[in-house]
Design a protein around this motif. Sequence first.
Motif, mmCIF file in Angstrom:
data_model
loop_
_atom_site.group_PDB
_atom_site.id
_atom_site.type_symbol
_atom_site.label_atom_id
_atom_site.label_comp_id
_atom_site.label_asym_id
_atom_site.label_seq_id
_atom_site.Cartn_x
_atom_site.Cartn_y
_atom_site.Cartn_z
ATOM 1 N N GLU B 330 48.953 34.304 43.258
ATOM 2 C CA GLU B 330 49.424 33.401 42.203
ATOM 3 C C GLU B 330 48.423 32.259 41.984
ATOM 4 N N LEU B 331 47.856 31.785 43.083
ATOM 5 C CA LEU B 331 46.869 30.701 42.999
ATOM 6 C C LEU B 331 45.699 31.119 42.106
ATOM 7 N N VAL B 332 45.257 32.358 42.276
ATOM 8 C CA VAL B 332 44.113 32.832 41.489
ATOM 9 C C VAL B 332 44.466 32.814 40.001
ATOM 10 N N ASN B 333 45.651 33.311 39.666
ATOM 11 C CA ASN B 333 46.048 33.319 38.248
ATOM 12 C C ASN B 333 46.178 31.909 37.696
ATOM 13 N N GLU B 334 46.750 31.016 38.498
ATOM 14 C CA GLU B 334 46.908 29.636 38.048
ATOM 15 C C GLU B 334 45.556 28.979 37.810
ATOM 16 N N VAL B 335 44.646 29.164 38.768
ATOM 17 C CA VAL B 335 43.319 28.555 38.646
ATOM 18 C C VAL B 335 42.639 29.042 37.364
ATOM 19 N N ARG B 336 42.778 30.328 37.074
ATOM 20 C CA ARG B 336 42.223 30.880 35.827
ATOM 21 C C ARG B 336 42.765 30.141 34.616
ATOM 22 N N GLU B 337 44.069 29.813 34.664
ATOM 23 C CA GLU B 337 44.673 29.181 33.493
ATOM 24 C C GLU B 337 44.393 27.686 33.439
ATOM 25 N N ILE B 338 44.267 27.069 34.610
ATOM 26 C CA ILE B 338 44.008 25.627 34.627
ATOM 27 C C ILE B 338 42.620 25.344 34.072
ATOM 28 N N LEU B 339 41.656 26.146 34.480
ATOM 29 C CA LEU B 339 40.280 25.910 34.033
ATOM 30 C C LEU B 339 39.677 27.258 33.643
ATOM 31 N N PRO B 340 39.974 27.699 32.413
ATOM 32 C CA PRO B 340 39.552 29.042 32.022
ATOM 33 C C PRO B 340 38.035 29.214 32.103
ATOM 34 N N THR B 341 37.631 30.245 32.792
ATOM 35 C CA THR B 341 36.214 30.550 32.992
ATOM 36 C C THR B 341 36.102 32.070 33.075
ATOM 37 N N THR B 342 35.029 32.627 32.591
ATOM 38 C CA THR B 342 34.837 34.059 32.761
ATOM 39 C C THR B 342 34.384 34.315 34.193
ATOM 40 N N ALA B 343 35.171 35.096 34.910
ATOM 41 C CA ALA B 343 34.809 35.424 36.285
ATOM 42 C C ALA B 343 33.585 36.323 36.270
ATOM 43 N N ARG B 344 32.606 36.010 37.119
ATOM 44 C CA ARG B 344 31.383 36.832 37.167
ATOM 45 C C ARG B 344 30.973 37.051 38.600
ATOM 46 N N PHE B 345 31.032 38.297 39.018
ATOM 47 C CA PHE B 345 30.683 38.632 40.394
ATOM 48 C C PHE B 345 29.174 38.506 40.612
ATOM 49 N N ASP B 346 28.408 38.596 39.491
ATOM 50 C CA ASP B 346 26.950 38.516 39.609
ATOM 51 C C ASP B 346 26.425 37.110 39.323
ATOM 52 N N ALA B 347 27.328 36.130 39.202
ATOM 53 C CA ALA B 347 26.857 34.753 39.015
ATOM 54 C C ALA B 347 26.324 34.222 40.344
ATOM 55 N N THR B 348 25.696 33.064 40.301
ATOM 56 C CA THR B 348 25.125 32.467 41.515
ATOM 57 C C THR B 348 26.186 32.414 42.612
ATOM 58 N N ARG B 349 25.801 32.884 43.789
ATOM 59 C CA ARG B 349 26.738 32.908 44.911
ATOM 60 C C ARG B 349 27.228 31.492 45.197
ATOM 61 N N GLY B 350 28.543 31.351 45.281
ATOM 62 C CA GLY B 350 29.114 30.040 45.560
ATOM 63 C C GLY B 350 29.450 29.250 44.308
ATOM 64 N N SER B 351 29.016 29.741 43.126
ATOM 65 C CA SER B 351 29.375 29.043 41.895
ATOM 66 C C SER B 351 30.845 29.342 41.574
ATOM 67 N N TYR B 352 31.415 28.517 40.718
ATOM 68 C CA TYR B 352 32.838 28.664 40.404
ATOM 69 C C TYR B 352 33.158 30.044 39.815
ATOM 70 N N PRO B 353 32.368 30.556 38.841
ATOM 71 C CA PRO B 353 32.681 31.892 38.298
ATOM 72 C C PRO B 353 32.586 33.000 39.346
ATOM 73 N N GLU B 354 31.694 32.828 40.322
ATOM 74 C CA GLU B 354 31.534 33.870 41.340
ATOM 75 C C GLU B 354 32.671 33.819 42.355
ATOM 76 N N LEU B 355 33.086 32.597 42.713
ATOM 77 C CA LEU B 355 34.219 32.469 43.641
ATOM 78 C C LEU B 355 35.478 33.033 42.994
ATOM 79 N N LEU B 356 35.638 32.737 41.696
ATOM 80 C CA LEU B 356 36.801 33.251 40.970
ATOM 81 C C LEU B 356 36.767 34.779 40.967
ATOM 82 N N ALA B 357 35.594 35.354 40.710
ATOM 83 C CA ALA B 357 35.471 36.817 40.684
ATOM 84 C C ALA B 357 35.828 37.411 42.043
#
Lengths: 343, 388
Positions: B330-357
């Motif tokens: 649920e936390l993951v879904n909420e975080v997506r909605e609180i601060l919408p960002t495209t999740a990217r597994f290939d983004a810089t390691r440790g960046s917000y989009p990569e952690l989300l992915a």
Amino acid sequence: MSTESATEHPAAPSAERAADALPPLDAPPTTLVALAREAGHHHTPAPLAETLLVARPLLAAAGLAVPDGHLTVATGPLDVRFAHVDTGSRVGPTGAAGTDDALRVSGTLHRVPWARAAEAAVVLTEGPWGGPVLFLLEAAEWRQVTGANLAGEPRDDLVLLDVTVPAARVRRVPAALVREAEWRSGLARAALIAGAARRCVELTVAHTASRVQFGRPLSHFQAVKQEEAKLVEEAALVTAAVEAAAAALAEPDSAEFTAWLAAAQAAASVAEITRIAHQLHGAIGFTELSPLRLATTRMWSWRDEDGGERAWQQRIGRHVLDGEGDHGGEGDGDRLWQRVTSG
Amino acid sequence: MTLSALDPGAVQLPRETVQLRQEVRDFLAGERAAGTILGRPDSWLTGWDPAFTRRLARRGWVGMTLPRKYGGGGRSNLERYVVIEELLAAGAPVSAHWVADRQAGPTILRHGTEAQRSHFLPRIAAGACFFSIGMSERDSGSDLASVRTRAERTDDGWRLTGTKMWTGGAHVNDHAIVLARTDESEDRHAGLSQFIVNLRDPHVRVEPIRLLSGEHTFNYCHLEGVELTDDALLGRPGDGWQQVTGELALERSGPERFLSTLPLLTALVEQMQRTGGGSPEQQSRVGRLTARLSAIRQLSLGVAAALAAGRPADVQAALVKDLGTRFEGELVNEVREILPTTARFDATRGSYPELLATAILHAPGYTLRGGTNEILRGIITRGLELSR
């Protein structure tokens, strides 16, 4: 809604009986919270949670004597003036100072819990000096317009027509006490909700064990078990939050924040707890034939009284997002975790 | 009717844990400064860093609850709880020793022979011996008692044949505790036993099972006639089921059952702090998660305190696991909605989009591992029947 109330319980006689059971003033805080939970569990027709967790501690903090019997609490804007205006004062316009703090008070306090069953009301409002004031009103001093919440519990409007409150019942208080009144009220509601949530679980477990359909008890159906487990879990969550807040009452550093957490969680859990309890009760829970409504209608009211979950959640969120915190320093995302573990 | 699950009682952590918690935070601050990768979701599953484990061990934070005479710390369960909740909240790489510390050590202490204790426990506490769990198989997931791996009697021990599945870390760890059938004739709970198996044995073949993210943590562990001497048997033959059930209580209620995605929320909070603290809507959603997290933690502490006091807590542990792991997702879904960002597994390691992915791609596992939540809910309702 200031119509004639349709309460389910004739308030006065039960309230008198309950008054005998009020704990002493020096009872430990965890006992007081446990009693408030019991009041929620048994839908006690008296302002027990208000008396024990809000009115008495506020009076004590303000340095006023605590009267016997049940008390209620009210806040809101009123027309407040000095009863004995110091005509010799040169501070501000005429009437800006009094020879003492006796007050003349007019106005209406809205939806005061159990006012008709209370001996007195603790009132917090703004004093004529521009800061917060706390005073004690006796029941004979207000006129009552009866009202009720969703459960039929008294929520009366108190009409004050130029009531004189003697200085002995008036205290100037710091702004912190106004905040304390808020979080104490939130904790009181949370404790009541925890008790009523337990009632929802008990009634639902009893119902699903005894109600037979398709030749077996409802509780034997997997689909029912899944929902029933979630009901137990959500109720346990509320209880845990309330118990943590109860334990923190004696800790000045964490009492307020843990009370917010309890108030937020209790209010937020009402929807899921009442949804499952009603769904598993079937049609009977939707009627007066079942006592379930005595818990659920109260929970629907209590979650919104003294601030709904959104208000509590926002306070919590603002607090953990506030960089200017006690921990300071670089990237303070850990502040959330630090607050959660500091209770 | 008693509903003990509804009266967990507030747990006051012992006073000495205040200082201990600060020591862990100071240690982590030093690690962060030295460049250790922290702040990752699900770090107890995928954060494999044996050097970090050894640094923790030097502080006495691996095998903390094992007795001193076996090289452990002789500390209480609640002290261990404080240490691991700090490590998990910080997203520290603890997966190398995770199973050894959480269950293999305590199980060997409880059921092992003196020789097994003195061999394995000091190595576990030194962060030098890592374990995998050898329970599940292809046809034995939630229904663990149906395992088919067989241990046959030989002249001087046992021969182990079968295939374990989902064996986390089998490709990098040293040993696994394997649940196997030792007696076909008895009822399905009675004929099971546990064995300590060396994963580097030539008759153990480890085959990767990649996660849907492509990551490699799970494996098949083919046991192709592994010859074991008698001293590999853990506990008594036929007691395997009981022993495993005890392990599961340790496995279900710990802070890893609600903190797996907390580092993502921490990253969100930091992001919002940098951009002015967020709107009232965003604030209240963060507040909602904070309140729920806090209440679940209280319940989890209640289980830890019960286990520490030797009280049974199966039902409460199941309850915490269902609440906590649902919260992780649920936390993951909420975080997506609180601060919408495209999740990217290939983004810089440790960046917000990569952690989300990472958190999104791991989400299906939260409510499965350690006992599927639907099955755990059955444990909860059975608890209601027993308490009636």
